[in-house]
Design an enzyme around this catalytic site. Structure first.
Site, PDB file in Angstrom:
ATOM      1  N   ARG A   1     -26.792  -9.399   3.895  1.00 17.96           N
ATOM      2  CA  ARG A   1     -27.941  -9.835   4.681  1.00 17.96           C
ATOM      3  C   ARG A   1     -27.982 -11.360   4.726  1.00 17.96           C
ATOM      4  O   ARG A   1     -27.781 -12.021   3.707  1.00 17.96           O
ATOM      5  CB  ARG A   1     -29.248  -9.289   4.094  1.00 17.96           C
ATOM      6  CG  ARG A   1     -29.318  -7.764   4.134  1.00 17.96           C
ATOM      7  CD  ARG A   1     -30.626  -7.237   3.600  1.00 17.96           C
ATOM      8  NE  ARG A   1     -30.595  -5.779   3.520  1.00 17.96           N
ATOM      9  CZ  ARG A   1     -31.561  -5.033   3.002  1.00 17.96           C
ATOM     10  NH1 ARG A   1     -32.655  -5.615   2.528  1.00 17.96           N
ATOM     11  NH2 ARG A   1     -31.454  -3.719   2.968  1.00 17.96           N
TER      12      ARG A   1
ATOM     13  N   ARG B   1     -32.465 -12.334  -4.672  1.00 17.43           N
ATOM     14  CA  ARG B   1     -32.326 -12.246  -3.208  1.00 17.43           C
ATOM     15  C   ARG B   1     -31.022 -12.912  -2.805  1.00 17.43           C
ATOM     16  O   ARG B   1     -30.929 -14.132  -2.751  1.00 17.43           O
ATOM     17  CB  ARG B   1     -33.519 -12.925  -2.535  1.00 17.43           C
ATOM     18  CG  ARG B   1     -33.610 -12.668  -1.024  1.00 17.43           C
ATOM     19  CD  ARG B   1     -34.802 -13.388  -0.416  1.00 17.43           C
ATOM     20  NE  ARG B   1     -36.048 -12.938  -0.985  1.00 17.43           N
ATOM     21  CZ  ARG B   1     -36.749 -11.883  -0.582  1.00 17.43           C
ATOM     22  NH1 ARG B   1     -36.298 -11.160   0.433  1.00 17.43           N
ATOM     23  NH2 ARG B   1     -37.884 -11.543  -1.160  1.00 17.43           N
TER      24      ARG B   1
ATOM     25  N   GLU C   1     -40.151  -5.454  -5.984  1.00 19.94           N
ATOM     26  CA  GLU C   1     -39.593  -4.277  -5.310  1.00 19.94           C
ATOM     27  C   GLU C   1     -38.173  -3.989  -5.792  1.00 19.94           C
ATOM     28  O   GLU C   1     -37.339  -4.880  -5.888  1.00 19.94           O
ATOM     29  CB  GLU C   1     -39.574  -4.503  -3.795  1.00 19.94           C
ATOM     30  CG  GLU C   1     -38.965  -3.345  -3.015  1.00 19.94           C
ATOM     31  CD  GLU C   1     -38.554  -3.731  -1.604  1.00 19.94           C
ATOM     32  OE1 GLU C   1     -37.640  -3.084  -1.069  1.00 19.94           O
ATOM     33  OE2 GLU C   1     -39.136  -4.697  -1.048  1.00 19.94           O
TER      34      GLU C   1
ATOM     35  N   SER D   1     -37.319   1.059  -1.694  1.00 17.16           N
ATOM     36  CA  SER D   1     -38.220   1.295  -0.579  1.00 17.16           C
ATOM     37  C   SER D   1     -37.810   2.615   0.055  1.00 17.16           C
ATOM     38  O   SER D   1     -36.675   2.750   0.521  1.00 17.16           O
ATOM     39  CB  SER D   1     -38.115   0.145   0.430  1.00 17.16           C
ATOM     40  OG  SER D   1     -39.116   0.217   1.399  1.00 17.16           O
TER      41      SER D   1
ATOM     42  N   ARG E   1     -30.960  -5.567  -8.652  1.00 20.07           N
ATOM     43  CA  ARG E   1     -32.325  -5.704  -9.149  1.00 20.07           C
ATOM     44  C   ARG E   1     -32.562  -4.830 -10.381  1.00 20.07           C
ATOM     45  O   ARG E   1     -33.353  -5.185 -11.254  1.00 20.07           O
ATOM     46  CB  ARG E   1     -33.329  -5.371  -8.045  1.00 20.07           C
ATOM     47  CG  ARG E   1     -33.311  -6.423  -6.937  1.00 20.07           C
ATOM     48  CD  ARG E   1     -34.506  -6.347  -6.025  1.00 20.07           C
ATOM     49  NE  ARG E   1     -34.507  -7.467  -5.083  1.00 20.07           N
ATOM     50  CZ  ARG E   1     -35.567  -7.860  -4.378  1.00 20.07           C
ATOM     51  NH1 ARG E   1     -36.717  -7.216  -4.505  1.00 20.07           N
ATOM     52  NH2 ARG E   1     -35.492  -8.887  -3.554  1.00 20.07           N
TER      53      ARG E   1
END
Length: 424
Positions: free
Chosen positions: A260, A275, A347, A350, A389
Site C-alpha cells: 500500500r 504502518r 486495529e 477488520s 501488527r
C-alpha cells in the site's frame, strides 16, 4: 456496484443511504442518464422495426416490378441512424457505469451513525490488560535493542516505511503466520490458497479498489497492480462464475505480502512498523448466499478473535460508524489489540460484510437449489490477522524488564521449542 433497478424504484431511500456516507443526493443524475439511455433503446427498436418493414416492402416492390429506389435509400438512412443511436447508447452506458462505479455500498440500518472513528461503538473487551512494574517500551525500541529490527538499513534499501527483521524476531513473524493459517485451515474450515500478489485492474475493480482508490495502489509498468490485500485475488476466484447453492459457503484463507502506498497517511505512525508500504497478512474470504451472510460475518469475526485469545492478547471489538465504514462494506467490525507501548488499542483486523456489492462488479452468482434463475452471491473479508501488527502486539505485551520477550505458549511449537527471545 449498486443495483440500478433498485435505485430507480427507491430514489429517496437511495439518496438517504448516500447521505449517511456524507454524499449529496445522487439519484437525479443517475436516473437522468438511465432515462436517456432507455429512450435511445426505444428509438433503436423503432428504427429497427421500420428497417425490417422497409426491407419487406423492397422485396414486394421488386417482385411486382415497381420502383424500390426510395425504399432502398430509406433503409440506408435508417442503417446510419441505427449506428448513431448505438454509439450514443454506448456513451450513455459508459457514463452510467462510471457514475455507479464510484458510489459506495449501502450500509445496513444497524450501522451506527457518526462522522469518524471517534463515533465507532465498542461492543466488547476481552482479556486482561497486563500491569507492568516498569515502563513498557514500544516494539521498535525492543526490536532495535535486541539487534533484530533494523529500520535504518531498510531505509537505505527501500526508503521510509520498511523494516528488516532478523533472527528470532523474523522467525516469530513466520511462526505467527503459520499458526494463523493452521488454525483457519485445520479448525475453522478455510481452504488455504497461495494466490498471485500481482493482479490486473479488473480484479481490483471487482473488489472495489478501482477506480476510486488508485492512488493507494502500486502499479507495474505492465499495467498490473501489487495487491493491497489478499481479499482481491481470493474474492475474484469466483468472478464471472455461477456456483450451485450446495457449494456455499466457500471459505478461503491466504498468507501473502500486501502493498500500500499509504497515500493519505503522511506523518501518521511514522515510527516503527505499524504502518508500512509492504506487510504480511493472513486474510479470510467467504462467499455465501444472502441468507447466510450475516451469520457468516459473526463467524468470521469470531475466527479472528480466536487467534488473539490463543495468543493471550487483550483486545476489543468495535462496530464502525457510518463515517468510518469502508467503501465496499455494508457493515464492518474492527478488532483492536492492546499495545502497552502506546497505551492504546490499535486495529489488528477488520471484518466486513460486502453483501452483493462486489458480486455485481465481478458478475459472481449462484443458482438456488431447485430454481432456474440465479442470484448474486454475498462476499465477506477479514484479516485473520495482520501478521506485522500481531508481531508488534506479542513483543509489547510479552516484554520483560530486561528487554527480552517471552513467547506465547501457542507459538512455542512453531518456534522450535524456544520460549523467549534475548539479545545474543
Amino acid at each position: 456496484m449498486l443495483d440500478l433497478k433498485w435505485i430507480r424504484e427507491n430514489p429517496e431511500v437511495f439518496d438517504a443511504a448516500m447521505a449517511r456516507r456524507g454524499l449529496p443526493p445522487q439519484s437525479e443524475g443517475l436516473l437522468t442518464l438511465d432515462a436517456d439511455k432507455r429512450k435511445i433503446q426505444t428509438d433503436m427498436q423503432e428504427v429497427q422495426a421500420r428497417r425490417n418493414a422497409a426491407a419487406k416492402e423492397i422485396g414486394k416492390a421488386k417482385a411486382s416490378g415497381g420502383d424500390a429506389d426510395a425504399l432502398i435509400r430509406e433503409v440506408a438512412d435508417l442503417k446510419g441512424a441505427a449506428q448513431d443511436l448505438e454509439a450514443r447508447e454506448r456513451e450513455l452506458q459508459a457514463e452510467l457505469d462510471t457514475a455507479l462505479s464510484v458510489l459506495p455500498n449501502i450500509m445496513r440500518d444497524d450501522v451506527p451513525d457518526g462522522a469518524s472513528e471517534d463515533d465507532n461503538v465498542e461492543l466488547r473487551r476481552v482479556g486482561d490488560i497486563r500491569v507492568f512494574d516498569f515502563k513498557p517500551k514500544e516494539h521498535y525500541e525492543l526490536g532495535e535493542a535486541l539487534g533484530m529490527m533494523d529500520f535504518e538499513t531498510a531505509a537505505k534499501l527501500s526508503g521510509s516505511r520498511f523494516v528488516v527483521t532478523s533472527g528470532q524476531i523474523a522467525r516469530l513473524e513466520r511462526a505467527l503466520a503459520a499458526f494463523m493459517v493452521d488454525v483457519h485451515t485445520l479448525e475453522k474450515g478455510y481452504l488455504e490458497v497461495s494466490p498471485p500478489v500481482m493482479v490486473r485492474g479488473d480484479s481490483l475493480f471487482g473488489t472495489g479498489q478501482l477506480p476510486k482508490f488508485e492512488e493507494d495502489l502500486y502499479k507495474t509498468s505492465e499495467d498490473q497492480y501489487m495487491i493491497p490485500t489478499a481479499e482481491v485475488p481470493l474474492t475474484n476466484l469466483v468472478r464471472e462464475s455461477i456456483l450451485s447453492e450446495e457449494e456455499l459457503p466457500r471459505r478461503f484463507t491466504a498468507h501473502t505480502l500486501c502493498f500500500r502506498s499509504e497515500a493519505g497517511s503522511a506523518g501518521k505512525d511514522t515510527a516503527g512498523m505499524l504502518r508500512q508500504h509492504q506487510f504480511a497478512k493472513v486474510e479470510m474470504v467467504s462467499i455465501t448466499t444472502p441468507e447466510q451472510s450475516d451469520a457468516e460475518h459473526e463467524r468470521m469475526t469470531a475466527c479472528a478473535e480466536d487467534i488473539l485469545k490463543r495468543l493471550g492478547l487483550p483486545y476489543r471489538v468495535v462496530v464502525l460508524c457510518s463515517g468510518d465504514t469502508g467503501f465496499g462494506a455494508r457493515k464492518t467490525y474492527d478488532i483492536e489489540v492492546w499495545l502497552p507501548g502506546q497505551d492504546s488499542y490499535r486495529e489488528i483486523s477488520s471484518c466486513s460484510n460486502c453483501g452483493d456489492f462486489q458480486a455485481r462488479r465481478m458478475k459472481a452468482r449462484f443458482r438456488p437449489e431447485g430454481e432456474k434463475g440465479t442470484q448474486f452471491v454475498h462476499t465477506l473479508n477479514g484479516s485473520g490477522l495482520a501478521v506485522g501488527r500481531t508481531l508488534i502486539a506479542v513483543m509489547e505485551n510479552y516484554q520483560q524488564a530486561d528487554g527480552s520477550i517471552l513467547i506465547p505458549e501457542a507459538l512455542v511449537p512453531y518456534m522450535g521449542g524456544v520460549t523467549e527471545i534475548r539479545a545474543k
